[in-house]
Design a protein around this motif. Structure first.
Motif, PDB file in Angstrom:
ATOM      1  N   ASN A 127      -3.878 -61.322 -25.624  1.00  0.00           N
ATOM      2  CA  ASN A 127      -4.131 -62.289 -24.550  1.00  0.00           C
ATOM      3  C   ASN A 127      -4.012 -63.704 -25.076  1.00  0.00           C
ATOM      4  O   ASN A 127      -4.444 -64.005 -26.191  1.00  0.00           O
ATOM      5  CB  ASN A 127      -5.533 -62.092 -23.964  1.00  0.00           C
ATOM      6  N   ILE A 128      -3.438 -64.574 -24.262  1.00  0.00           N
ATOM      7  CA  ILE A 128      -3.379 -65.997 -24.572  1.00  0.00           C
ATOM      8  C   ILE A 128      -4.012 -66.751 -23.406  1.00  0.00           C
ATOM      9  O   ILE A 128      -3.465 -66.782 -22.296  1.00  0.00           O
ATOM     10  CB  ILE A 128      -1.922 -66.472 -24.787  1.00  0.00           C
ATOM     11  N   GLY A 149      -5.102 -67.572 -18.089  1.00  0.00           N
ATOM     12  CA  GLY A 149      -4.288 -67.134 -19.215  1.00  0.00           C
ATOM     13  C   GLY A 149      -3.393 -65.966 -18.870  1.00  0.00           C
ATOM     14  O   GLY A 149      -3.262 -65.567 -17.704  1.00  0.00           O
ATOM     15  N   LEU A 150      -2.796 -65.391 -19.910  1.00  0.00           N
ATOM     16  CA  LEU A 150      -1.859 -64.277 -19.771  1.00  0.00           C
ATOM     17  C   LEU A 150      -2.368 -63.085 -20.574  1.00  0.00           C
ATOM     18  O   LEU A 150      -2.600 -63.196 -21.783  1.00  0.00           O
ATOM     19  CB  LEU A 150      -0.471 -64.697 -20.269  1.00  0.00           C
ATOM     20  N   THR A 188      -3.994 -64.092 -15.365  1.00  0.00           N
ATOM     21  CA  THR A 188      -5.383 -63.679 -15.127  1.00  0.00           C
ATOM     22  C   THR A 188      -6.337 -64.863 -15.128  1.00  0.00           C
ATOM     23  O   THR A 188      -6.193 -65.793 -15.925  1.00  0.00           O
ATOM     24  CB  THR A 188      -5.811 -62.661 -16.195  1.00  0.00           C
ATOM     25  N   VAL A 189      -7.329 -64.775 -14.245  1.00  0.00           N
ATOM     26  CA  VAL A 189      -8.416 -65.758 -14.173  1.00  0.00           C
ATOM     27  C   VAL A 189      -9.731 -65.028 -14.421  1.00  0.00           C
ATOM     28  O   VAL A 189     -10.129 -64.173 -13.625  1.00  0.00           O
ATOM     29  CB  VAL A 189      -8.457 -66.462 -12.806  1.00  0.00           C
ATOM     30  N   VAL A 211     -16.158 -60.723 -14.477  1.00  0.00           N
ATOM     31  CA  VAL A 211     -14.994 -60.040 -13.930  1.00  0.00           C
ATOM     32  C   VAL A 211     -13.764 -60.923 -14.117  1.00  0.00           C
ATOM     33  O   VAL A 211     -13.870 -62.128 -14.350  1.00  0.00           O
ATOM     34  CB  VAL A 211     -15.169 -59.721 -12.435  1.00  0.00           C
ATOM     35  N   SER A 212     -12.584 -60.289 -14.015  1.00  0.00           N
ATOM     36  CA  SER A 212     -11.324 -61.028 -14.060  1.00  0.00           C
ATOM     37  C   SER A 212     -10.408 -60.507 -12.960  1.00  0.00           C
ATOM     38  O   SER A 212     -10.467 -59.326 -12.600  1.00  0.00           O
ATOM     39  CB  SER A 212     -10.643 -60.891 -15.424  1.00  0.00           C
TER      40      SER A 212
END
Length: 285
Positions: A127-128, A149-150, A188-189, A211-212
């Motif tokens: 993840n970044i 991010g990703l 993603t947040v 949560v995301s």
């Protein structure tokens, strides 16, 4: 003449009295310990004088520890995660939906549950997080964390299965793959509530949970074999577009660990596989 002697005697008495008074004042000054304090920023300089005992003047410098006052909002850029990934497989392989999604094509035959097993040691989650912010809610002890991010998942299959496009289904190939990978990337947040036992310090314990929400921004498969070389299948291969997951973070001193468990399936139809991951996070807080 007698008057002159009397005047001289009076002057001498007065001078003696003045000298005695001045000597007493000097003794009083030398027996007094003088302390001078100067503040320069967070530094305190204390200067002590004790001349009467023959001691030299001493100067002590100390640092004043001011109480930590957390900022309302803190920003952290370019956080990096590295971890392992796998899936919790709840698929009913005897059901109609799974039987429709898993097909027999050519001599390979129809794939089953064992064909969809992953190589755990080679399945990864990287993840970044471009930006992460922390809002102070209660004196730095309770915070709200969120970011953008990703998330990138690489699922490595044990066996030679392949994804087909239009229509979407999975089949077992007739040759052996030396590498067989499914990639899924999500914008993603994350939202987390953070508890920190030592605000302003890297020591102590920090726990976050929340949560995301993610959206699929890229997916493909890659197979490598001696017969065909490297092959890729890009585009819509039947993965779920949205992802909702439980997430957590544990900080012990400077070490950060992360974990996630998806509440939505990896595939749109046919399979009930729920991705999860665990790894280390490289972050300032």
């Amino acid at each position: 003449m007698k008057r002159i002697y009397m005047a001289i005697a009076a002057v001498m008495v007065a001078g003696a009295s003045f000298a005695q008074t001045d000597s007493t004042k000097r003794v009083a000054d030398t027996t007094t310990n003088r302390v001078d304090t100067v503040r320069v920023g967070n530094f305190i300089i204390i200067k002590k004088r004790r001349d009467n005992a023959g001691e030299k003047t001493t100067t002590n410098v100390s640092i004043e520890k001011k109480p930590y006052k957390p900022s309302k909002i803190s920003t952290n850029w370019w956080i990096f995660d590295l971890g392992f990934a796998n899936v919790n497989d709840k698929t009913n392989y005897a059901g109609t939906e799974a039987q429709s999604f898993l097909r027999s094509v050519g001599p390979g035959g129809k794939p089953g549950k064992d064909d969809l097993k992953l190589r755990s040691a080679k399945s990864s989650n990287v993840n970044i997080w471009v930006v992460m912010q922390r809002i102070n809610l209660i004196k730095g002890y309770v915070n709200l964390k969120y970011g953008l991010g990703l998330e990138m998942f690489n699922f490595r299959y044990e066996n030679s299965i392949r994804y087909n496009k239009a229509p979407n289904y999975i089949y077992r190939d007739s040759i052996n793959f030396t590498k067989n990978k499914l990639y899924a990337g999500y914008a993603t947040v994350p939202f987390m509530l953070n508890l920190n036992t030592s605000p302003g310090r890297k020591k102590g314990l920090s726990v976050s949970a929340g949560v995301s929400a993610g959206y699929l921004v890229g997916s493909h498969t890659k197979e490598v074999s001696a017969e065909r070389g490297k092959q890729k299948t890009k585009g819509d291969i039947g993965l779920e577009k949205f992802k909702l997951a439980y997430i957590g973070e544990l900080g012990i001193g400077p070490i950060r660990l992360f974990g996630s468990y998806s509440r939505t399936k990896l595939h749109e139809n046919g399979l009930e596989q729920y991705p999860y991951s665990l790894g280390i996070r490289f972050s300032n807080w």
